[in-house]
Design an enzyme around this catalytic site. Structure first.
Site, PDB file in Angstrom:
ATOM      1  CE1 TYR A  49      -4.106  -7.007   2.253  1.00  0.00           C
ATOM      2  CE2 TYR A  49      -5.815  -8.686   2.028  1.00  0.00           C
ATOM      3  CZ  TYR A  49      -4.472  -8.314   2.015  1.00  0.00           C
ATOM      4  OH  TYR A  49      -3.506  -9.265   1.759  1.00  0.00           O
ATOM      5  CG  PHE A  57      -5.931  -3.416  -5.656  1.00  0.00           C
ATOM      6  CD1 PHE A  57      -5.812  -3.883  -4.353  1.00  0.00           C
ATOM      7  CD2 PHE A  57      -5.135  -2.333  -6.034  1.00  0.00           C
ATOM      8  CE1 PHE A  57      -4.948  -3.288  -3.442  1.00  0.00           C
ATOM      9  CE2 PHE A  57      -4.260  -1.726  -5.136  1.00  0.00           C
ATOM     10  CZ  PHE A  57      -4.171  -2.213  -3.830  1.00  0.00           C
ATOM     11  NE  ARG A  85       7.957  -3.984   3.295  1.00  0.00           N
ATOM     12  CZ  ARG A  85       6.896  -3.791   2.524  1.00  0.00           C
ATOM     13  NH1 ARG A  85       5.743  -4.380   2.819  1.00  0.00           N
ATOM     14  NH2 ARG A  85       6.961  -3.018   1.466  1.00  0.00           N
ATOM     15  CB  THR A  91       3.494  -5.937  -4.297  1.00  0.00           C
ATOM     16  OG1 THR A  91       3.891  -5.228  -3.125  1.00  0.00           O
ATOM     17  CG2 THR A  91       2.021  -6.293  -4.196  1.00  0.00           C
ATOM     18  NE  ARG A 102       4.255 -10.804  -1.932  1.00  0.00           N
ATOM     19  CZ  ARG A 102       4.153  -9.651  -1.265  1.00  0.00           C
ATOM     20  NH1 ARG A 102       5.048  -8.712  -1.422  1.00  0.00           N
ATOM     21  NH2 ARG A 102       3.128  -9.455  -0.465  1.00  0.00           N
ATOM     22  CG  ASN A 112       0.986 -11.047  -3.643  1.00  0.00           C
ATOM     23  OD1 ASN A 112       0.147 -11.572  -2.920  1.00  0.00           O
ATOM     24  ND2 ASN A 112       1.391  -9.811  -3.462  1.00  0.00           N
ATOM     25  CG  HIS A 115      -0.190  -9.651   4.017  1.00  0.00           C
ATOM     26  ND1 HIS A 115      -0.363  -8.437   3.404  1.00  0.00           N
ATOM     27  CD2 HIS A 115      -0.148  -9.395   5.348  1.00  0.00           C
ATOM     28  CE1 HIS A 115      -0.433  -7.488   4.333  1.00  0.00           C
ATOM     29  NE2 HIS A 115      -0.310  -8.048   5.522  1.00  0.00           N
TER      30      HIS A 115
HETATM   31  P1  CMP Z   1      -0.409  -7.560   0.140  1.00  0.00           P
HETATM   32  O1  CMP Z   1       0.992  -7.490   0.634  1.00  0.00           O
HETATM   33  O2  CMP Z   1      -1.281  -8.611   0.730  1.00  0.00           O
HETATM   34  O3  CMP Z   1      -1.111  -6.126   0.380  1.00  0.00           O
HETATM   35  C1  CMP Z   1      -2.165  -5.649  -0.447  1.00  0.00           C
HETATM   36  C2  CMP Z   1      -2.447  -6.548  -1.595  1.00  0.00           C
HETATM   37  O4  CMP Z   1      -3.223  -6.007  -2.624  1.00  0.00           O
HETATM   38  C3  CMP Z   1      -1.159  -6.926  -2.260  1.00  0.00           C
HETATM   39  O5  CMP Z   1      -0.402  -7.771  -1.437  1.00  0.00           O
HETATM   40  C4  CMP Z   1      -1.666  -7.555  -3.549  1.00  0.00           C
HETATM   41  O6  CMP Z   1      -1.964  -8.932  -3.403  1.00  0.00           O
HETATM   42  C5  CMP Z   1      -2.991  -6.821  -3.779  1.00  0.00           C
HETATM   43  N1  CMP Z   1      -2.979  -6.015  -4.990  1.00  0.00           N
HETATM   44  C6  CMP Z   1      -3.763  -6.226  -6.061  1.00  0.00           C
HETATM   45  N2  CMP Z   1      -3.524  -5.316  -7.003  1.00  0.00           N
HETATM   46  C7  CMP Z   1      -2.558  -4.507  -6.548  1.00  0.00           C
HETATM   47  C8  CMP Z   1      -1.890  -3.366  -7.079  1.00  0.00           C
HETATM   48  N3  CMP Z   1      -2.165  -2.876  -8.279  1.00  0.00           N
HETATM   49  N4  CMP Z   1      -0.934  -2.784  -6.314  1.00  0.00           N
HETATM   50  C9  CMP Z   1      -0.649  -3.274  -5.072  1.00  0.00           C
HETATM   51  N5  CMP Z   1      -1.278  -4.337  -4.509  1.00  0.00           N
HETATM   52  C10 CMP Z   1      -2.216  -4.952  -5.247  1.00  0.00           C
END
Ligand code: CMP
Length: 133
Positions: A49, A57, A85, A91, A102, A112, A115
């Protein structure tokens, strides 16, 4: 054919819904070309990440992603990135459309359930990150 990286996150693995999510992937017509169950270290999650390293976060997300096993897959289909997606939904599970993974299984914006890569370049980085040639 296009490839994307999919992860079943620790919250979904703990809930014992790997089968439901993999079932949906197969119903949607994706080919599963690589698949492994792993417990990421915090460092592995941070590296994965890294694009989010300056987000508020980031720390919490990496802690969560290394809190239990995850299932990591490479999915293949026409327009796999976009289609995965759509199958996942937004998300934030509260904003995800009915019928998406989700919406059905996510608990919060962080927990969630799944990914997916968001673009071609990210898909390439993410696939190589977990499945080195
Ligand atoms: P993912 O698709 O795994 O990519 C980044 C991850 O950050 C996202 O899913 C969420 O699980 C996590 N995340 C936590 N807080 C936030 C936020 N405020 N906005 C976007 N992603 C977030």
């Amino acid at each position: 054919m296009e490839r994307t990286l999919a992860i079943i996150k620790p919250d979904a693995v703990k809930k014992r819904i790997i089968g439901k999510i993999v079932g949906r992937i197969e119903e949607e017509g994706f080919g599963i070309v690589r698949m492994k169950l792993v417990h990421l270290t915090a460092d592995e999650a941070r590296g994965f990440y890294i694009v989010h390293k300056d987000k508020p976060f980031y720390g919490s997300l990496c802690e969560f992603m290394s809190s239990g096993p995850v299932v990591i897959m490479v999915l293949e289909a026409e327009e796999a990135i976009k289609r995965w997606r759509e199958t996942m939904g937004a998300t934030d599970p509260a904003k995800a459309n009915p019928g998406t993974l989700r919406r059905a299984y996510g608990f919060s914006i962080e927990r969630n359930a799944v990914h997916g890569s968001d673009a071609r370049e990210t898909a390439e980085f993410e696939i190589n990150y977990f499945f080195k040639k």
